[in-house]
Design an enzyme around this catalytic site. Structure first.
Site, PDB file in Angstrom:
ATOM      1  N   CYS A  66       0.832  -1.203   0.000  1.00 25.85           N
ATOM      2  CA  CYS A  66       0.000   0.000   0.000  1.00 25.85           C
ATOM      3  C   CYS A  66       0.866   1.252   0.000  1.00 25.85           C
ATOM      4  O   CYS A  66       1.786   1.383   0.829  1.00 25.85           O
ATOM      5  CB  CYS A  66      -0.915  -0.009   1.224  1.00 25.85           C
ATOM      6  SG  CYS A  66      -1.973   1.445   1.337  1.00 25.85           S
ATOM      7  N   CYS A  72      -1.268   6.001   6.996  1.00 24.69           N
ATOM      8  CA  CYS A  72      -2.540   5.455   7.448  1.00 24.69           C
ATOM      9  C   CYS A  72      -2.312   4.554   8.661  1.00 24.69           C
ATOM     10  O   CYS A  72      -1.348   3.775   8.703  1.00 24.69           O
ATOM     11  CB  CYS A  72      -3.190   4.658   6.314  1.00 24.69           C
ATOM     12  SG  CYS A  72      -4.670   3.742   6.791  1.00 24.69           S
ATOM     13  N   CYS A  75      -3.028  -0.321   9.099  1.00 24.05           N
ATOM     14  CA  CYS A  75      -2.169  -1.513   9.100  1.00 24.05           C
ATOM     15  C   CYS A  75      -0.836  -1.169   9.741  1.00 24.05           C
ATOM     16  O   CYS A  75      -0.354  -0.051   9.626  1.00 24.05           O
ATOM     17  CB  CYS A  75      -1.905  -2.011   7.678  1.00 24.05           C
ATOM     18  SG  CYS A  75      -3.359  -2.511   6.760  1.00 24.05           S
ATOM     19  N   CYS A 154      -7.051   1.270  -0.921  1.00 21.51           N
ATOM     20  CA  CYS A 154      -6.820   0.507   0.306  1.00 21.51           C
ATOM     21  C   CYS A 154      -6.696  -0.949  -0.079  1.00 21.51           C
ATOM     22  O   CYS A 154      -7.655  -1.547  -0.581  1.00 21.51           O
ATOM     23  CB  CYS A 154      -7.950   0.717   1.303  1.00 21.51           C
ATOM     24  SG  CYS A 154      -7.747  -0.257   2.815  1.00 21.51           S
ATOM     25  N   PHE A 292     -21.796 -15.782  24.204  1.00 23.13           N
ATOM     26  CA  PHE A 292     -21.535 -14.591  23.395  1.00 23.13           C
ATOM     27  C   PHE A 292     -21.810 -14.929  21.931  1.00 23.13           C
ATOM     28  O   PHE A 292     -20.985 -14.724  21.045  1.00 23.13           O
ATOM     29  CB  PHE A 292     -20.094 -14.098  23.564  1.00 23.13           C
ATOM     30  CG  PHE A 292     -19.672 -13.856  24.987  1.00 23.13           C
ATOM     31  CD1 PHE A 292     -19.924 -12.633  25.606  1.00 23.13           C
ATOM     32  CD2 PHE A 292     -19.017 -14.845  25.714  1.00 23.13           C
ATOM     33  CE1 PHE A 292     -19.529 -12.405  26.921  1.00 23.13           C
ATOM     34  CE2 PHE A 292     -18.610 -14.621  27.027  1.00 23.13           C
ATOM     35  CZ  PHE A 292     -18.871 -13.403  27.632  1.00 23.13           C
ATOM     36  N   ASN A 297     -23.145 -17.204  14.607  1.00 22.26           N
ATOM     37  CA  ASN A 297     -22.082 -17.651  13.703  1.00 22.26           C
ATOM     38  C   ASN A 297     -21.696 -19.105  13.954  1.00 22.26           C
ATOM     39  O   ASN A 297     -21.468 -19.878  13.014  1.00 22.26           O
ATOM     40  CB  ASN A 297     -20.859 -16.749  13.870  1.00 22.26           C
ATOM     41  CG  ASN A 297     -19.765 -17.013  12.852  1.00 22.26           C
ATOM     42  OD1 ASN A 297     -20.008 -17.088  11.655  1.00 22.26           O
ATOM     43  ND2 ASN A 297     -18.541 -17.154  13.348  1.00 22.26           N
ATOM     44  N   GLU A 313     -26.565 -14.406  24.634  1.00 24.87           N
ATOM     45  CA  GLU A 313     -26.053 -13.114  24.173  1.00 24.87           C
ATOM     46  C   GLU A 313     -26.688 -12.014  25.018  1.00 24.87           C
ATOM     47  O   GLU A 313     -27.829 -12.141  25.465  1.00 24.87           O
ATOM     48  CB  GLU A 313     -26.402 -12.927  22.680  1.00 24.87           C
ATOM     49  CG  GLU A 313     -26.136 -11.576  22.086  1.00 24.87           C
ATOM     50  CD  GLU A 313     -24.681 -11.177  22.186  1.00 24.87           C
ATOM     51  OE1 GLU A 313     -24.433 -10.061  22.662  1.00 24.87           O
ATOM     52  OE2 GLU A 313     -23.805 -11.968  21.787  1.00 24.87           O
ATOM     53  N   CYS A 388     -10.066 -12.924  20.836  1.00 29.24           N
ATOM     54  CA  CYS A 388      -9.474 -11.837  20.045  1.00 29.24           C
ATOM     55  C   CYS A 388      -8.490 -11.042  20.888  1.00 29.24           C
ATOM     56  O   CYS A 388      -8.087  -9.941  20.500  1.00 29.24           O
ATOM     57  CB  CYS A 388     -10.558 -10.932  19.455  1.00 29.24           C
ATOM     58  SG  CYS A 388     -11.689 -10.222  20.658  1.00 29.24           S
TER      59      CYS A 388
END
Length: 445
Positions: A66, A72, A75, A154, A292, A297, A313, A388
Protein backbone atom coordinates in the site's frame (compact mmCIF):
# COMPACT_ATOMS: atom_id res chain seq x y z
CA UNK A 1 20.41 9.52 16.85
CA UNK A 2 20.31 6.27 18.87
CA UNK A 3 20.87 2.86 17.27
CA UNK A 4 19.28 -0.34 18.51
CA UNK A 5 19.13 -4.07 17.84
CA UNK A 6 15.52 -5.26 17.77
CA UNK A 7 14.83 -8.25 20.01
CA UNK A 8 11.16 -9.01 19.30
CA UNK A 9 7.75 -7.53 18.50
CA UNK A 10 5.20 -6.32 21.02
CA UNK A 11 1.42 -6.74 20.79
CA UNK A 12 1.17 -3.67 18.52
CA UNK A 13 3.85 -4.99 16.12
CA UNK A 14 6.46 -2.52 17.35
CA UNK A 15 10.06 -3.61 17.60
CA UNK A 16 11.52 -3.90 21.10
CA UNK A 17 15.04 -2.77 21.94
CA UNK A 18 16.84 -1.53 25.08
CA UNK A 19 18.68 1.72 25.73
CA UNK A 20 20.44 2.37 29.05
CA UNK A 21 18.30 -0.28 30.71
CA UNK A 22 15.07 1.19 29.38
CA UNK A 23 12.68 -0.56 27.00
CA UNK A 24 12.13 1.23 23.68
CA UNK A 25 9.21 0.37 21.38
CA UNK A 26 10.20 1.20 17.79
CA UNK A 27 7.55 1.47 15.08
CA UNK A 28 8.53 -0.02 11.74
CA UNK A 29 11.35 -2.20 13.10
CA UNK A 30 11.53 -5.99 12.90
CA UNK A 31 13.23 -8.64 15.08
CA UNK A 32 16.93 -9.09 14.31
CA UNK A 33 17.25 -5.69 12.65
CA UNK A 34 19.69 -2.93 13.56
CA UNK A 35 17.98 0.43 13.17
CA UNK A 36 18.47 4.11 13.82
CA UNK A 37 15.42 5.50 15.57
CA UNK A 38 13.96 8.74 16.88
CA UNK A 39 12.08 8.89 20.18
CA UNK A 40 8.78 10.77 20.06
CA UNK A 41 7.48 10.06 23.57
CA UNK A 42 9.29 9.37 26.83
CA UNK A 43 7.73 7.58 29.79
CA UNK A 44 9.30 6.70 33.15
CA UNK A 45 9.73 3.02 32.26
CA UNK A 46 9.76 3.02 28.46
CA UNK A 47 10.11 5.16 25.32
CA UNK A 48 8.13 5.22 22.08
CA UNK A 49 10.10 5.69 18.88
CA UNK A 50 9.93 5.37 15.09
CA UNK A 51 12.45 3.91 12.71
CA UNK A 52 14.56 6.41 10.78
CA UNK A 53 16.89 4.04 8.95
CA UNK A 54 17.30 0.27 8.75
CA UNK A 55 21.01 -0.54 8.92
CA UNK A 56 20.70 -4.33 8.88
CA UNK A 57 17.32 -5.50 7.53
CA UNK A 58 15.54 -8.67 8.50
CA UNK A 59 15.25 -11.35 5.79
CA UNK A 60 11.50 -11.19 6.48
CA UNK A 61 11.25 -7.50 5.56
CA UNK A 62 9.20 -6.84 2.42
CA UNK A 63 8.13 -3.74 0.52
CA UNK A 64 4.64 -2.66 1.69
CA UNK A 65 2.05 -3.03 -1.05
CA UNK A 66 0.00 0.00 0.00
CA UNK A 67 1.37 3.44 -0.90
CA UNK A 68 -0.22 4.86 2.26
CA UNK A 69 1.65 2.53 4.63
CA UNK A 70 3.30 4.50 7.41
CA UNK A 71 0.76 7.32 7.19
CA UNK A 72 -2.54 5.46 7.45
CA UNK A 73 -3.07 3.83 10.82
CA UNK A 74 -5.09 0.94 9.42
CA UNK A 75 -2.17 -1.51 9.10
CA UNK A 76 1.08 -1.89 11.01
CA UNK A 77 2.67 -5.08 9.62
CA UNK A 78 2.77 -4.66 5.85
CA UNK A 79 6.58 -4.50 5.98
CA UNK A 80 6.71 -8.06 7.35
CA UNK A 81 6.33 -11.13 5.14
CA UNK A 82 2.79 -12.55 5.55
CA UNK A 83 4.03 -15.97 6.70
CA UNK A 84 6.34 -14.31 9.22
CA UNK A 85 3.39 -12.25 10.47
CA UNK A 86 1.57 -15.45 11.39
CA UNK A 87 4.65 -16.83 13.15
CA UNK A 88 5.03 -13.60 15.14
CA UNK A 89 1.39 -13.79 16.24
CA UNK A 90 1.83 -17.42 17.28
CA UNK A 91 4.83 -16.42 19.42
CA UNK A 92 2.82 -13.61 21.00
CA UNK A 93 0.02 -16.06 21.85
CA UNK A 94 2.48 -18.52 23.42
CA UNK A 95 4.24 -15.74 25.35
CA UNK A 96 0.97 -14.50 26.82
CA UNK A 97 0.00 -18.00 27.92
CA UNK A 98 3.44 -18.54 29.43
CA UNK A 99 4.01 -15.20 31.14
CA UNK A 100 0.49 -14.09 32.03
CA UNK A 101 -1.26 -17.44 32.46
CA UNK A 102 1.75 -19.50 33.57
CA UNK A 103 0.52 -22.36 31.39
CA UNK A 104 1.38 -24.03 28.11
CA UNK A 105 -0.76 -25.86 25.61
CA UNK A 106 -0.20 -29.57 25.03
CA UNK A 107 -0.39 -29.00 21.27
CA UNK A 108 0.05 -26.05 18.91
CA UNK A 109 -2.47 -26.13 16.08
CA UNK A 110 -1.50 -25.24 12.55
CA UNK A 111 -2.32 -21.55 12.09
CA UNK A 112 -5.38 -20.52 10.10
CA UNK A 113 -4.48 -17.95 7.47
CA UNK A 114 -5.32 -17.02 3.91
CA UNK A 115 -5.07 -14.19 1.40
CA UNK A 116 -3.40 -11.12 2.99
CA UNK A 117 -5.16 -8.59 0.73
CA UNK A 118 -8.72 -7.63 -0.12
CA UNK A 119 -10.14 -9.47 2.88
CA UNK A 120 -11.84 -6.74 4.91
CA UNK A 121 -15.58 -7.06 4.27
CA UNK A 122 -16.46 -4.78 7.19
CA UNK A 123 -14.94 -1.33 7.73
CA UNK A 124 -15.69 2.00 9.34
CA UNK A 125 -14.37 4.85 7.21
CA UNK A 126 -14.06 8.39 8.53
CA UNK A 127 -15.13 11.38 6.44
CA UNK A 128 -13.73 14.91 6.77
CA UNK A 129 -14.04 18.08 4.74
CA UNK A 130 -10.47 19.42 4.56
CA UNK A 131 -10.29 22.46 2.33
CA UNK A 132 -6.48 22.61 2.50
CA UNK A 133 -6.31 19.12 0.96
CA UNK A 134 -8.72 19.87 -1.84
CA UNK A 135 -12.05 18.79 -0.38
CA UNK A 136 -13.46 15.68 1.25
CA UNK A 137 -11.27 12.84 2.57
CA UNK A 138 -12.63 9.30 3.04
CA UNK A 139 -10.54 6.67 4.78
CA UNK A 140 -8.94 5.47 7.99
CA UNK A 141 -7.28 7.74 10.51
CA UNK A 142 -3.63 8.61 10.20
CA UNK A 143 -1.27 6.83 12.56
CA UNK A 144 -1.37 8.33 16.08
CA UNK A 145 -3.75 11.02 14.89
CA UNK A 146 -7.40 12.01 14.63
CA UNK A 147 -6.78 13.27 11.08
CA UNK A 148 -8.16 11.26 8.18
CA UNK A 149 -5.51 9.84 5.87
CA UNK A 150 -5.49 11.13 2.29
CA UNK A 151 -6.25 7.70 0.83
CA UNK A 152 -6.77 6.91 -2.82
CA UNK A 153 -6.82 3.15 -2.42
CA UNK A 154 -6.82 0.51 0.31
CA UNK A 155 -5.27 -2.90 -0.30
CA UNK A 156 -7.06 -4.67 2.55
CA UNK A 157 -10.51 -3.67 1.28
CA UNK A 158 -12.07 -5.76 -1.50
CA UNK A 159 -10.96 -4.29 -4.86
CA UNK A 160 -14.38 -2.88 -5.71
CA UNK A 161 -14.46 -0.97 -2.42
CA UNK A 162 -10.90 0.27 -2.79
CA UNK A 163 -11.81 1.60 -6.25
CA UNK A 164 -14.79 3.40 -4.70
CA UNK A 165 -12.79 5.64 -2.32
CA UNK A 166 -12.17 8.46 -4.79
CA UNK A 167 -15.72 8.37 -6.24
CA UNK A 168 -17.06 8.56 -2.67
CA UNK A 169 -14.94 11.63 -2.02
CA UNK A 170 -16.33 13.22 -5.16
CA UNK A 171 -19.90 12.26 -4.25
CA UNK A 172 -19.79 13.68 -0.74
CA UNK A 173 -17.99 16.79 -1.95
CA UNK A 174 -21.05 17.60 -4.07
CA UNK A 175 -23.54 17.15 -1.22
CA UNK A 176 -24.95 20.01 0.85
CA UNK A 177 -24.20 18.06 4.06
CA UNK A 178 -20.55 17.37 3.14
CA UNK A 179 -19.46 18.73 6.55
CA UNK A 180 -22.27 16.94 8.40
CA UNK A 181 -21.41 13.40 7.35
CA UNK A 182 -18.58 12.10 9.59
CA UNK A 183 -18.58 8.36 8.84
CA UNK A 184 -19.34 5.64 6.32
CA UNK A 185 -19.76 2.09 7.58
CA UNK A 186 -19.15 -0.55 4.93
CA UNK A 187 -20.56 -4.08 4.87
CA UNK A 188 -20.07 -6.54 2.01
CA UNK A 189 -22.39 -9.51 1.71
CA UNK A 190 -22.69 -12.41 -0.70
CA UNK A 191 -24.89 -10.47 -3.12
CA UNK A 192 -24.82 -6.84 -2.06
CA UNK A 193 -22.52 -4.10 -0.70
CA UNK A 194 -24.03 -1.69 1.83
CA UNK A 195 -22.78 1.81 2.68
CA UNK A 196 -24.18 3.32 5.87
CA UNK A 197 -23.89 7.12 5.94
CA UNK A 198 -23.79 8.58 9.44
CA UNK A 199 -25.63 11.87 8.94
CA UNK A 200 -25.90 14.76 11.41
CA UNK A 201 -28.37 16.55 9.16
CA UNK A 202 -30.98 15.33 6.71
CA UNK A 203 -29.86 15.31 3.06
CA UNK A 204 -31.51 17.67 0.60
CA UNK A 205 -33.56 16.48 -2.36
CA UNK A 206 -30.52 17.11 -4.58
CA UNK A 207 -28.34 15.08 -2.18
CA UNK A 208 -30.80 12.21 -2.41
CA UNK A 209 -30.66 12.29 -6.20
CA UNK A 210 -26.85 12.15 -6.04
CA UNK A 211 -27.01 9.11 -3.74
CA UNK A 212 -29.47 7.28 -6.01
CA UNK A 213 -27.32 7.94 -9.07
CA UNK A 214 -24.17 6.72 -7.26
CA UNK A 215 -25.95 3.58 -6.04
CA UNK A 216 -27.13 2.75 -9.56
CA UNK A 217 -23.70 3.29 -11.12
CA UNK A 218 -21.69 1.40 -8.49
CA UNK A 219 -24.20 -1.31 -7.55
CA UNK A 220 -24.39 -0.48 -3.83
CA UNK A 221 -27.17 0.02 -1.28
CA UNK A 222 -27.22 3.20 0.80
CA UNK A 223 -28.42 3.29 4.39
CA UNK A 224 -28.84 6.51 6.35
CA UNK A 225 -28.06 6.60 10.07
CA UNK A 226 -29.19 9.79 11.84
CA UNK A 227 -28.24 8.70 15.37
CA UNK A 228 -27.13 5.38 16.91
CA UNK A 229 -26.67 2.12 14.97
CA UNK A 230 -30.28 1.08 15.59
CA UNK A 231 -31.52 4.11 13.64
CA UNK A 232 -29.93 3.03 10.34
CA UNK A 233 -32.54 2.55 7.61
CA UNK A 234 -32.34 1.42 4.00
CA UNK A 235 -32.59 4.49 1.79
CA UNK A 236 -31.95 3.21 -1.76
CA UNK A 237 -32.67 0.91 -3.44
CA UNK A 238 -35.52 -0.24 -1.24
CA UNK A 239 -35.81 -3.69 -2.80
CA UNK A 240 -33.19 -6.24 -3.75
CA UNK A 241 -31.07 -8.81 -1.88
CA UNK A 242 -30.32 -8.61 1.84
CA UNK A 243 -26.88 -8.69 3.36
CA UNK A 244 -25.79 -12.22 4.20
CA UNK A 245 -22.77 -14.50 4.42
CA UNK A 246 -22.56 -18.23 3.77
CA UNK A 247 -21.08 -21.15 5.68
CA UNK A 248 -21.31 -23.69 2.86
CA UNK A 249 -19.78 -26.54 4.88
CA UNK A 250 -22.86 -26.43 7.11
CA UNK A 251 -25.47 -25.28 4.58
CA UNK A 252 -26.04 -22.12 6.62
CA UNK A 253 -26.74 -18.58 5.45
CA UNK A 254 -26.60 -15.78 7.99
CA UNK A 255 -28.59 -12.63 7.29
CA UNK A 256 -27.50 -9.41 9.00
CA UNK A 257 -27.93 -5.65 8.90
CA UNK A 258 -24.92 -3.45 8.08
CA UNK A 259 -24.46 -2.06 11.60
CA UNK A 260 -24.43 -5.48 13.34
CA UNK A 261 -21.19 -7.23 14.23
CA UNK A 262 -20.04 -9.97 11.87
CA UNK A 263 -16.53 -11.24 11.18
CA UNK A 264 -14.71 -8.99 8.72
CA UNK A 265 -12.90 -11.82 6.92
CA UNK A 266 -15.46 -14.19 5.42
CA UNK A 267 -12.95 -16.68 4.01
CA UNK A 268 -11.09 -17.09 7.32
CA UNK A 269 -14.36 -17.22 9.25
CA UNK A 270 -15.40 -20.27 7.23
CA UNK A 271 -12.19 -22.07 8.17
CA UNK A 272 -12.46 -20.94 11.79
CA UNK A 273 -16.01 -22.29 12.13
CA UNK A 274 -14.95 -25.58 10.53
CA UNK A 275 -12.06 -25.99 13.00
CA UNK A 276 -14.15 -24.93 15.99
CA UNK A 277 -16.78 -27.54 15.16
CA UNK A 278 -14.12 -30.22 14.63
CA UNK A 279 -12.63 -29.49 18.07
CA UNK A 280 -15.98 -29.17 19.83
CA UNK A 281 -17.29 -32.34 18.15
CA UNK A 282 -21.00 -31.73 18.80
CA UNK A 283 -23.11 -34.85 18.36
CA UNK A 284 -26.80 -35.75 18.41
CA UNK A 285 -27.83 -35.95 22.05
CA UNK A 286 -25.35 -33.29 23.20
CA UNK A 287 -26.55 -30.05 24.73
CA UNK A 288 -24.13 -27.28 23.79
CA UNK A 289 -23.82 -23.73 25.09
CA UNK A 290 -22.73 -21.02 22.64
CA UNK A 291 -21.69 -18.12 24.85
CA UNK A 292 -21.54 -14.59 23.40
CA UNK A 293 -23.28 -16.08 20.38
CA UNK A 294 -24.07 -12.86 18.50
CA UNK A 295 -26.08 -13.63 15.37
CA UNK A 296 -25.34 -17.34 15.66
CA UNK A 297 -22.08 -17.65 13.70
CA UNK A 298 -21.31 -20.88 15.59
CA UNK A 299 -24.78 -21.65 16.92
CA UNK A 300 -26.31 -22.69 13.62
CA UNK A 301 -23.42 -24.94 12.52
CA UNK A 302 -23.61 -26.63 15.94
CA UNK A 303 -27.34 -27.15 15.45
CA UNK A 304 -26.74 -28.52 11.96
CA UNK A 305 -24.60 -31.25 13.57
CA UNK A 306 -27.68 -32.60 15.31
CA UNK A 307 -26.86 -31.32 18.77
CA UNK A 308 -29.20 -29.10 20.73
CA UNK A 309 -27.66 -25.67 21.28
CA UNK A 310 -28.48 -22.68 23.46
CA UNK A 311 -27.05 -19.39 22.22
CA UNK A 312 -26.56 -16.80 24.96
CA UNK A 313 -26.05 -13.11 24.17
CA UNK A 314 -26.43 -9.86 26.07
CA UNK A 315 -28.30 -7.97 23.36
CA UNK A 316 -32.02 -8.65 23.05
CA UNK A 317 -31.99 -7.35 19.48
CA UNK A 318 -29.19 -9.73 18.47
CA UNK A 319 -31.05 -12.62 20.09
CA UNK A 320 -34.17 -11.72 18.11
CA UNK A 321 -32.23 -11.61 14.85
CA UNK A 322 -30.37 -14.84 15.70
CA UNK A 323 -33.70 -16.60 16.22
CA UNK A 324 -34.86 -15.31 12.84
CA UNK A 325 -31.71 -16.73 11.25
CA UNK A 326 -32.34 -20.10 12.91
CA UNK A 327 -35.86 -20.14 11.45
CA UNK A 328 -34.61 -19.06 8.01
CA UNK A 329 -32.23 -22.02 8.01
CA UNK A 330 -34.81 -24.49 9.32
CA UNK A 331 -32.93 -24.97 12.60
CA UNK A 332 -35.34 -23.42 15.11
CA UNK A 333 -36.07 -26.86 16.63
CA UNK A 334 -32.42 -27.40 17.65
CA UNK A 335 -31.21 -23.81 18.24
CA UNK A 336 -32.71 -21.65 20.95
CA UNK A 337 -31.48 -18.33 22.33
CA UNK A 338 -31.52 -16.48 25.60
CA UNK A 339 -30.62 -12.95 26.69
CA UNK A 340 -28.11 -12.86 29.56
CA UNK A 341 -25.26 -10.60 30.63
CA UNK A 342 -22.33 -13.02 30.72
CA UNK A 343 -19.99 -10.34 32.08
CA UNK A 344 -21.89 -10.56 35.37
CA UNK A 345 -22.33 -14.32 35.36
CA UNK A 346 -22.51 -16.14 38.68
CA UNK A 347 -22.69 -19.86 39.49
CA UNK A 348 -26.41 -19.37 40.05
CA UNK A 349 -27.15 -17.57 36.77
CA UNK A 350 -25.07 -20.09 34.84
CA UNK A 351 -26.79 -23.02 36.52
CA UNK A 352 -30.14 -21.51 35.55
CA UNK A 353 -29.20 -22.05 31.90
CA UNK A 354 -29.08 -25.81 32.47
CA UNK A 355 -26.37 -28.42 32.07
CA UNK A 356 -24.09 -28.28 29.02
CA UNK A 357 -22.13 -31.24 27.71
CA UNK A 358 -19.94 -28.92 25.65
CA UNK A 359 -19.48 -25.19 25.37
CA UNK A 360 -18.16 -22.66 22.87
CA UNK A 361 -17.04 -19.27 24.23
CA UNK A 362 -16.47 -16.38 21.82
CA UNK A 363 -16.17 -13.21 23.92
CA UNK A 364 -15.06 -9.70 22.95
CA UNK A 365 -11.64 -8.40 23.98
CA UNK A 366 -12.67 -8.25 27.64
CA UNK A 367 -12.72 -12.03 27.73
CA UNK A 368 -15.02 -14.25 29.78
CA UNK A 369 -13.67 -13.93 33.32
CA UNK A 370 -16.92 -14.17 35.30
CA UNK A 371 -18.23 -16.93 33.06
CA UNK A 372 -15.24 -19.23 33.54
CA UNK A 373 -15.13 -18.44 37.27
CA UNK A 374 -18.78 -19.54 37.48
CA UNK A 375 -18.27 -22.99 35.99
CA UNK A 376 -19.11 -25.67 38.53
CA UNK A 377 -18.13 -29.27 39.10
CA UNK A 378 -20.69 -30.39 36.50
CA UNK A 379 -19.32 -27.99 33.87
CA UNK A 380 -18.98 -28.99 30.22
CA UNK A 381 -16.57 -31.77 29.39
CA UNK A 382 -15.15 -29.82 26.47
CA UNK A 383 -14.77 -26.06 25.86
CA UNK A 384 -13.68 -24.35 22.66
CA UNK A 385 -12.62 -20.76 23.32
CA UNK A 386 -12.35 -18.24 20.47
CA UNK A 387 -10.30 -15.23 21.52
CA UNK A 388 -9.47 -11.84 20.05
CA UNK A 389 -7.08 -10.96 22.89
CA UNK A 390 -4.16 -13.23 23.87
CA UNK A 391 -3.95 -11.48 27.26
CA UNK A 392 -7.53 -12.19 28.33
CA UNK A 393 -7.34 -15.70 26.88
CA UNK A 394 -4.26 -16.34 29.05
CA UNK A 395 -6.04 -14.99 32.12
CA UNK A 396 -9.17 -17.10 31.55
CA UNK A 397 -7.16 -20.18 30.56
CA UNK A 398 -5.22 -20.00 33.81
CA UNK A 399 -8.49 -20.16 35.76
CA UNK A 400 -9.76 -23.08 33.71
CA UNK A 401 -6.52 -25.05 34.17
CA UNK A 402 -5.56 -24.21 37.76
CA UNK A 403 -9.00 -23.83 39.37
CA UNK A 404 -11.55 -25.67 37.23
CA UNK A 405 -9.69 -28.89 36.40
CA UNK A 406 -9.38 -28.44 32.65
CA UNK A 407 -6.44 -29.28 30.44
CA UNK A 408 -5.41 -26.90 27.69
CA UNK A 409 -5.32 -29.48 24.92
CA UNK A 410 -4.25 -27.15 22.16
CA UNK A 411 -4.22 -23.63 20.80
CA UNK A 412 -3.31 -21.78 17.63
CA UNK A 413 -3.65 -18.42 15.92
CA UNK A 414 -6.29 -17.37 13.43
CA UNK A 415 -5.04 -14.57 11.17
CA UNK A 416 -8.40 -12.87 10.78
CA UNK A 417 -6.73 -9.48 10.20
CA UNK A 418 -3.62 -9.88 7.98
CA UNK A 419 -1.14 -6.99 7.94
CA UNK A 420 -2.40 -5.77 11.32
CA UNK A 421 -1.22 -6.59 14.82
CA UNK A 422 -4.62 -8.04 15.80
CA UNK A 423 -4.28 -11.62 17.12
CA UNK A 424 -7.25 -13.97 17.05
CA UNK A 425 -6.86 -17.50 18.38
CA UNK A 426 -8.67 -20.72 19.19
CA UNK A 427 -8.13 -23.03 22.16
CA UNK A 428 -9.51 -26.38 23.29
CA UNK A 429 -10.01 -27.26 26.96
CA UNK A 430 -11.05 -30.68 28.29
CA UNK A 431 -12.13 -31.47 31.81
CA UNK A 432 -9.83 -33.79 33.71
CA UNK A 433 -9.64 -35.26 37.21
CA UNK A 434 -8.15 -33.38 40.15
CA UNK A 435 -4.90 -35.24 39.68
CA UNK A 436 -3.00 -34.26 36.54
CA UNK A 437 -0.24 -36.61 35.48
CA UNK A 438 3.31 -35.26 35.40
CA UNK A 439 3.69 -35.57 31.63
CA UNK A 440 0.69 -33.37 30.75
CA UNK A 441 2.77 -30.22 31.24
CA UNK A 442 -0.06 -27.71 31.21
CA UNK A 443 1.15 -25.52 34.07
CA UNK A 444 4.45 -23.73 34.46
CA UNK A 445 6.20 -23.15 37.74
Amino acid sequence: MPTGIIESLDHEARGITRCDGKTVFVEGALPGETVDYATYRRKPSYDLARTLRVLEPSPDRVTPLCPHFGVCGGCSMQHLDPVAQVAAKQRLLEDNLRHLGRIAAEQLYAPIYGQPWGYRYRARLSVRLVVKKGGVLVGFHEKRSSYVADMRQCEILPPHLSAMLLPLRELIGKMSIRDRLPQIEVAVGERVTALVLRILESPSATDEDLLRDFADRHGVVFYLQPQGPATAWRFYPLDGPRLSYLLPDFAVEHFFSPTEFTQVNHAINRVLVRRALALLDPRPGDRVGDMFCGLGNFTLPIARSGARVLGVEGSAELVRLAAENAAANGLEDRAEYRVANLFTATPETLAALGHFDKMLIDPPREGALELVKSLGADGPQRIVYISCSPATLARDAAILVTQKNYRLRGTGVVNMFPNTSHVESIALFERTSNQVSNNENTTLS
